[in-house]
Scaffold this motif. Sequence first.
Motif, PDB file in Angstrom:
ATOM      1  N   GLU C  93      26.035   1.696  21.097  1.00  0.00           N
ATOM      2  CA  GLU C  93      25.592   1.282  19.767  1.00  0.00           C
ATOM      3  C   GLU C  93      24.087   1.512  19.581  1.00  0.00           C
ATOM      4  N   ASP C  94      23.348   1.532  20.701  1.00  0.00           N
ATOM      5  CA  ASP C  94      21.922   1.831  20.619  1.00  0.00           C
ATOM      6  C   ASP C  94      21.676   3.204  20.008  1.00  0.00           C
ATOM      7  N   TYR C  95      22.703   4.012  20.075  1.00  0.00           N
ATOM      8  CA  TYR C  95      22.496   5.407  19.723  1.00  0.00           C
ATOM      9  C   TYR C  95      23.105   5.782  18.389  1.00  0.00           C
ATOM     10  N   ASP C  96      23.585   4.761  17.689  1.00  0.00           N
ATOM     11  CA  ASP C  96      24.274   5.051  16.451  1.00  0.00           C
ATOM     12  C   ASP C  96      23.432   5.855  15.473  1.00  0.00           C
ATOM     13  N   GLU C  97      22.183   5.486  15.380  1.00  0.00           N
ATOM     14  CA  GLU C  97      21.373   6.221  14.412  1.00  0.00           C
ATOM     15  C   GLU C  97      21.104   7.656  14.873  1.00  0.00           C
ATOM     16  N   LEU C  98      21.246   7.880  16.165  1.00  0.00           N
ATOM     17  CA  LEU C  98      20.973   9.210  16.710  1.00  0.00           C
ATOM     18  C   LEU C  98      22.127  10.173  16.457  1.00  0.00           C
ATOM     19  N   LYS C  99      23.202   9.609  15.983  1.00  0.00           N
ATOM     20  CA  LYS C  99      24.365  10.424  15.614  1.00  0.00           C
ATOM     21  C   LYS C  99      23.955  11.489  14.607  1.00  0.00           C
ATOM     22  N   GLN C 100      22.999  11.108  13.796  1.00  0.00           N
ATOM     23  CA  GLN C 100      22.595  11.985  12.696  1.00  0.00           C
ATOM     24  C   GLN C 100      21.303  12.755  12.978  1.00  0.00           C
ATOM     25  N   ALA C 101      20.330  12.077  13.562  1.00  0.00           N
ATOM     26  CA  ALA C 101      18.994  12.667  13.655  1.00  0.00           C
ATOM     27  C   ALA C 101      18.796  13.458  14.945  1.00  0.00           C
ATOM     28  N   PHE C 102      17.968  14.485  14.855  1.00  0.00           N
ATOM     29  CA  PHE C 102      17.585  15.237  16.058  1.00  0.00           C
ATOM     30  C   PHE C 102      16.273  14.667  16.577  1.00  0.00           C
ATOM     31  N   ARG C 103      16.290  14.073  17.752  1.00  0.00           N
ATOM     32  CA  ARG C 103      15.047  13.562  18.307  1.00  0.00           C
ATOM     33  C   ARG C 103      14.160  14.714  18.769  1.00  0.00           C
ATOM     34  N   PRO C 104      12.850  14.634  18.510  1.00  0.00           N
ATOM     35  CA  PRO C 104      11.943  15.718  18.903  1.00  0.00           C
ATOM     36  C   PRO C 104      11.964  15.941  20.417  1.00  0.00           C
ATOM     37  N   SER C 105      11.977  17.184  20.813  1.00  0.00           N
ATOM     38  CA  SER C 105      11.925  17.581  22.229  1.00  0.00           C
ATOM     39  C   SER C 105      13.098  17.069  23.056  1.00  0.00           C
ATOM     40  N   HIS C 106      14.093  16.514  22.377  1.00  0.00           N
ATOM     41  CA  HIS C 106      15.348  16.193  23.030  1.00  0.00           C
ATOM     42  C   HIS C 106      16.323  17.347  22.788  1.00  0.00           C
ATOM     43  N   SER C 304      10.464  12.711  26.573  1.00  0.00           N
ATOM     44  CA  SER C 304      10.485  12.809  25.115  1.00  0.00           C
ATOM     45  C   SER C 304      10.777  11.485  24.435  1.00  0.00           C
ATOM     46  N   THR C 305      11.487  10.601  25.131  1.00  0.00           N
ATOM     47  CA  THR C 305      11.819   9.325  24.507  1.00  0.00           C
ATOM     48  C   THR C 305      10.593   8.435  24.444  1.00  0.00           C
ATOM     49  N   ILE C 306      10.132   8.160  23.252  1.00  0.00           N
ATOM     50  CA  ILE C 306       9.009   7.232  23.099  1.00  0.00           C
ATOM     51  C   ILE C 306       9.383   6.221  22.016  1.00  0.00           C
ATOM     52  N   LEU C 307       8.661   5.089  22.036  1.00  0.00           N
ATOM     53  CA  LEU C 307       9.040   4.015  21.097  1.00  0.00           C
ATOM     54  C   LEU C 307       8.227   4.087  19.818  1.00  0.00           C
ATOM     55  N   LYS C 308       7.721   5.238  19.535  1.00  0.00           N
ATOM     56  CA  LYS C 308       6.954   5.448  18.300  1.00  0.00           C
ATOM     57  C   LYS C 308       7.840   6.162  17.290  1.00  0.00           C
ATOM     58  N   SER C 309       7.540   5.930  16.065  1.00  0.00           N
ATOM     59  CA  SER C 309       8.294   6.572  14.994  1.00  0.00           C
ATOM     60  C   SER C 309       7.799   8.009  14.807  1.00  0.00           C
ATOM     61  N   GLN C 310       8.765   8.943  14.775  1.00  0.00           N
ATOM     62  CA  GLN C 310       8.380  10.338  14.631  1.00  0.00           C
ATOM     63  C   GLN C 310       9.224  11.012  13.541  1.00  0.00           C
ATOM     64  N   PRO C 311       8.605  11.896  12.771  1.00  0.00           N
ATOM     65  CA  PRO C 311       9.368  12.594  11.731  1.00  0.00           C
ATOM     66  C   PRO C 311      10.291  13.631  12.379  1.00  0.00           C
ATOM     67  N   THR C 312      11.412  13.875  11.748  1.00  0.00           N
ATOM     68  CA  THR C 312      12.310  14.934  12.210  1.00  0.00           C
ATOM     69  C   THR C 312      13.273  15.249  11.076  1.00  0.00           C
ATOM     70  N   ILE C 313      14.322  15.985  11.368  1.00  0.00           N
ATOM     71  CA  ILE C 313      15.360  16.226  10.366  1.00  0.00           C
ATOM     72  C   ILE C 313      16.693  15.756  10.942  1.00  0.00           C
ATOM     73  N   ASP C 314      17.698  15.662  10.093  1.00  0.00           N
ATOM     74  CA  ASP C 314      18.998  15.247  10.578  1.00  0.00           C
ATOM     75  C   ASP C 314      19.979  16.419  10.550  1.00  0.00           C
ATOM     76  N   ILE C 315      21.202  16.131  10.903  1.00  0.00           N
ATOM     77  CA  ILE C 315      22.167  17.234  11.033  1.00  0.00           C
ATOM     78  C   ILE C 315      22.494  17.895   9.693  1.00  0.00           C
ATOM     79  N   ASN C 316      22.060  17.269   8.612  1.00  0.00           N
ATOM     80  CA  ASN C 316      22.224  17.904   7.300  1.00  0.00           C
ATOM     81  C   ASN C 316      20.922  18.515   6.799  1.00  0.00           C
ATOM     82  N   ASN C 317      19.985  18.672   7.742  1.00  0.00           N
ATOM     83  CA  ASN C 317      18.700  19.299   7.414  1.00  0.00           C
ATOM     84  C   ASN C 317      17.823  18.463   6.496  1.00  0.00           C
ATOM     85  N   ARG C 318      18.101  17.184   6.443  1.00  0.00           N
ATOM     86  CA  ARG C 318      17.267  16.311   5.614  1.00  0.00           C
ATOM     87  C   ARG C 318      16.175  15.662   6.452  1.00  0.00           C
ATOM     88  N   ASP C 319      15.011  15.485   5.854  1.00  0.00           N
ATOM     89  CA  ASP C 319      13.918  14.814   6.561  1.00  0.00           C
ATOM     90  C   ASP C 319      14.292  13.372   6.886  1.00  0.00           C
TER      91      ASP C 319
END
Lengths: 360, 360, 360, 360
Positions: C93-106, C304-319
């Motif tokens: 469940e920790d990773y639910d939001e990661l279902k959509q977003a691409f984490r930087p350098s991950h 690459s995993t850091i506890l800071k907020s970083q911009p990226t895009i999601d699997i639908n190419n949205r910011d």
Amino acid sequence: MAGNTFGQLFKLTTCGESHGGAVAGILDGCPSNIPITESEIQQELDRRRPGQSSITTTRSESDTIHILSGVFEGKTTGTPILMLAYNENARPEDYDELKQAFRPSHADFTYLMKYGIRDYRGSGRASARETLARVAAGSIAKKYLKQNCGIEILSYVEQVGNIKTNIDMDKVEQQHIELNIIRCPDKIKAEAMISLVEEVRKAGDSIGGVIRLIIRGVPVGLGEPVFDKLHADLGKAMLSINAVKGFEIGSGFAGVELKGSEHNDIIYLDKGRVATKTNYAGGVVGGISNGEYIYCRIAFKPVSTILKSQPTIDINNRDTMVEGKGRHDPCVLPRAVPVVDAMAAIVIMDHYLRNKSVKV
Amino acid sequence: MAGNTFGQLFKLTTCGESHGGAVAGILDGCPSNIPITESEIQQELDRRRPGQSSITTTRSESDTIHILSGVFEGKTTGTPILMLAYNENARPEDYDELKQAFRPSHADFTYLMKYGIRDYRGSGRASARETLARVAAGSIAKKYLKQNCGIEILSYVEQVGNIKTNIDMDKVEQQHIELNIIRCPDKIKAEAMISLVEEVRKAGDSIGGVIRLIIRGVPVGLGEPVFDKLHADLGKAMLSINAVKGFEIGSGFAGVELKGSEHNDIIYLDKGRVATKTNYAGGVVGGISNGEYIYCRIAFKPVSTILKSQPTIDINNRDTMVEGKGRHDPCVLPRAVPVVDAMAAIVIMDHYLRNKSVKV
Amino acid sequence: MAGNTFGQLFKLTTCGESHGGAVAGILDGCPSNIPITESEIQQELDRRRPGQSSITTTRSESDTIHILSGVFEGKTTGTPILMLAYNENARPEDYDELKQAFRPSHADFTYLMKYGIRDYRGSGRASARETLARVAAGSIAKKYLKQNCGIEILSYVEQVGNIKTNIDMDKVEQQHIELNIIRCPDKIKAEAMISLVEEVRKAGDSIGGVIRLIIRGVPVGLGEPVFDKLHADLGKAMLSINAVKGFEIGSGFAGVELKGSEHNDIIYLDKGRVATKTNYAGGVVGGISNGEYIYCRIAFKPVSTILKSQPTIDINNRDTMVEGKGRHDPCVLPRAVPVVDAMAAIVIMDHYLRNKSVKV
Amino acid sequence: MAGNTFGQLFKLTTCGESHGGAVAGILDGCPSNIPITESEIQQELDRRRPGQSSITTTRSESDTIHILSGVFEGKTTGTPILMLAYNENARPEDYDELKQAFRPSHADFTYLMKYGIRDYRGSGRASARETLARVAAGSIAKKYLKQNCGIEILSYVEQVGNIKTNIDMDKVEQQHIELNIIRCPDKIKAEAMISLVEEVRKAGDSIGGVIRLIIRGVPVGLGEPVFDKLHADLGKAMLSINAVKGFEIGSGFAGVELKGSEHNDIIYLDKGRVATKTNYAGGVVGGISNGEYIYCRIAFKPVSTILKSQPTIDINNRDTMVEGKGRHDPCVLPRAVPVVDAMAAIVIMDHYLRNKSVKV
């Protein structure tokens, strides 16, 4: 991955088309310090050479082997050995009409479909001429195994067409095999076989047969259980030879009719050596050699090249006729004998080396 | 290298002893996005399961498969798939006396000699229990090939002991095979086979047989010429199955008596498809599939475990007697059918993937 | 072929996702008769375990290893060894939001593109949790090499961020490395490193560093020249570890500024042993070990995993924005030390076995 | 296993000693229907050829390449390609004194110990002359990748001794590299480098340096995670080149000092393409290409052959002196540039083919 390499530690990669520049092989993983000369290799190659007798193709190739690397001052150095024979008697014009037509039971159609291109001259890569490189590499293994490990590999023609023999495997020696041009140690049957092949040849036809392979002196322990069982690797090696359609070890297909109580090889102590009273196993149990003789049978179909006219289609799907030209082997078995020897030697050598890292 | 891996691109590594913690396999190289469930795999495993009928061993194992990696939300992810079945009905005490004695035609002696140590409980790694992992992996390939490529793999028992059948290969369907516990689509002969097996069982003996393998719908082009010929890989796959002593494709050993003019498969155009009038080749020419049915025969020896007392020696080279205990398969063929299917599926899948990189 | 296997003769295949059923490895080709227990393996695993100190992730996993095959009565049998650790503290469940977003350098984006599907829970297969299986397998090699061959493998943290050390390689012993939680034998610098990591952790950030690897007692002759040079295999092994971006042996990048006359290691006889006066080579010449110490440096990027907020895009190419949650390693180096040890042990063991078949 | 093969699907096996009959390679797994001529291959070989400029060895070899198989009517056929160059200017007598002495930092000692025999003429198999076969095979991959996949591979000399450059990687084109004999696109620095090499040459000495490798246009998805990460394979490929002691990708050793928040490459959408704002990763994330430029640095030590007298011992452990004769490369980097190109091309091509079987 493209299938031109055989062996894991004693590893042969072959190349070359029937009418290209050369047929060659790189043998990698051959231990160092094995004495070997071009003429020793040539001796095995001469058993495979076209034109060696009245019942083989008349294509004239000396098949002279050149060692271009990996041997220094008469000994292997542990580096890869390049063995190469130039193609001399290439007559690509013989194959001009084959540019278009698919010969029946030849690989013309399958190669073209697989690759989208094919070297149509003399079957290209599908030609049994490729086995030259196998015999060259195998001859090194065969010599090493004999001289250093006391392992003897020999094979002979056991059946041609419907002419079967009943040869006592225990008594066959290499010299008996070379006594006649069909390479069958049963002199009487050999003559009948030769007559049959002559007859088939005159008719422009071809005929199949069976080669028996015997390996003596294999120590206990060769073969990796599960997938790389010794006989599974022998089987693959044999089935990779042109025209082979079947392989069996020990009791083979005949053994299926026996009961376990008949088929089990009773273990006993024979002058200090653990031995078996019968050898239905064919020298391999659980994929591992048990010290008994290994023996196998290999089925060769009649070769596809015949001098008769046959219907087929061409590359544009149009009906046409094809007919083999001048030079062909009416029966490949005499020339296949050294190839069987070579592949067996490569398999045994490979497993011999693989077995070195098993025990602490 | 140690022989526990099969396949080049679709690659299965198995592990596990008969009475150890588990039997398992890692399937690496399985394409992603293939839907697969444990219950689909279980279905194939149940065909191999001990205790499935009155003519198989009564060892009671549910052989429940657990997928522990590589599948996510019901689909393969492209990462390695770990499939595992715990050993439940291990009764190592049954094997206490085998700690010392070498059973005839079993791998007790060869394993001990090769490794200097052996897990003697139920043949350890040499047990056919290992094939569980093959069936699990093969079931994924089999499903994929059927649903995505239209390739159908089926095998059945063609012969038990001396009871032979003459089944029309073109008409056999999977459902016909499952109609009886011997897995032979000829109902009459199936009954005779079952009777024979029952009789053999009562006598505490075992019997061999032949499995026929048919592969339909293979596209033209699978198989790498030279060493990794499609039928050479099929042959190795089959020969790696416990108790197999022979393999043939197409005309096999019978074809050696034919002339080339009889044996050549004439190529013609059949409703736009390049086809052959006969199929002595068995669907593979020059090591490459030609689009015709692939068919093979696989010879299984009678299994070595019998309930009769047999003389042998022990690990100290002393004479002794051994006798199988309670649970054994008098005839492995019905349970070997899904193993043959699985190995065929793995070979075809592997070559299907290998063929993807051939043409630009 | 799918890249989950390492080694040629001593061959490890790993499987398992971070939050799947288990992480496991099959070690095939391990020689028989090596004494090994789960607790010995556990000892190495505990050096890699999460939550082992205040500067590692707090994910709580016991990483308990289960040997499910290949070991019998405390010794390896020569058959494949399945080592498995169940995933216990999976919190998908920790990773639910990661279902959509691409984490930087991950590897979120690259996996999804490559496979068309991904197990997004905790990086799935891309998680460094996979290295658990490497450490398990490596621990067997490490033990064997030490006890049977006198080969000692040790590695330590040489640099964290910009804190560099100047440690005398000849004097480091395993016990010095374990004296502090950062695994750096220089006590003073170790404290500074720990402070830096604490600081970085508080900032929710991460930091990189360098691990030094030393291998002592390697006999002359390991390594296959040309492609499988010993240091090429070591390099690949290290570069395959998560977060590694660089590898050097011997003089490495610094050596490029030297002249040949400075860099050549003069050979002399040292009490009967052929030795070199300097060791710019790092113990490997022409790809083959020369008997001197092997030493390498391995560069780890900040995770690459850091506890800071970083911009990226999601699997639908949205910011979108992403931010690591609760449990992460601010610096992987202390836990990477046993992984470096393990991979080095596997490489050396593999080449040790490979070298057995070289000489007649 | 003996280390003379590189690649899994696009597979090169090389052979040949410096002063033996030939240096050659068999390229197996090359897709069919790629147009290729000997003169195209020759062009790349000429960049590696000895005697090409005043700062390379004067050994005079035309290095004329012969394609002896696998190419038909100007196109690859899918069968193995044998490429061979005969050794012409072999002067084994130059090496007579080396028969006895071990040259410092040469592989004389390690080969003799490993194999018990060595071809001492010109370093035999350890000679960088072997890389000729790599360049030949790589040139086919390089051409194919450029023309069919839009992938461009280029490398150049970035540093010689202590002369460093600061070249804008994005602007370098192949033609800039070929403008001078040192193969450095920074003209000013190139002149300084050439002067340094001349100076070193006059002193009979040698000098090292760094080559930068750039690969543009790699699609997302190449590289197999876990062990066969794209950069792990690139690293092994580079470390297998003679004289290489270090490899780094992306931020490499410098990146260890950064924090995660600085080092993470932020993902964004750039004109419809998923891109990263920085590229510390060097184009590979989780072992898989992400579509950004791949860039690496490769460290070359100064070559060991120098014209100065150096102490050493001989094969009988007696003290002696050695001194290089007449022909040597004072700095291998200009000639190593095409070798780096070739190995990179082989790795990328191999993974390009491997990636074809991943997705359904």
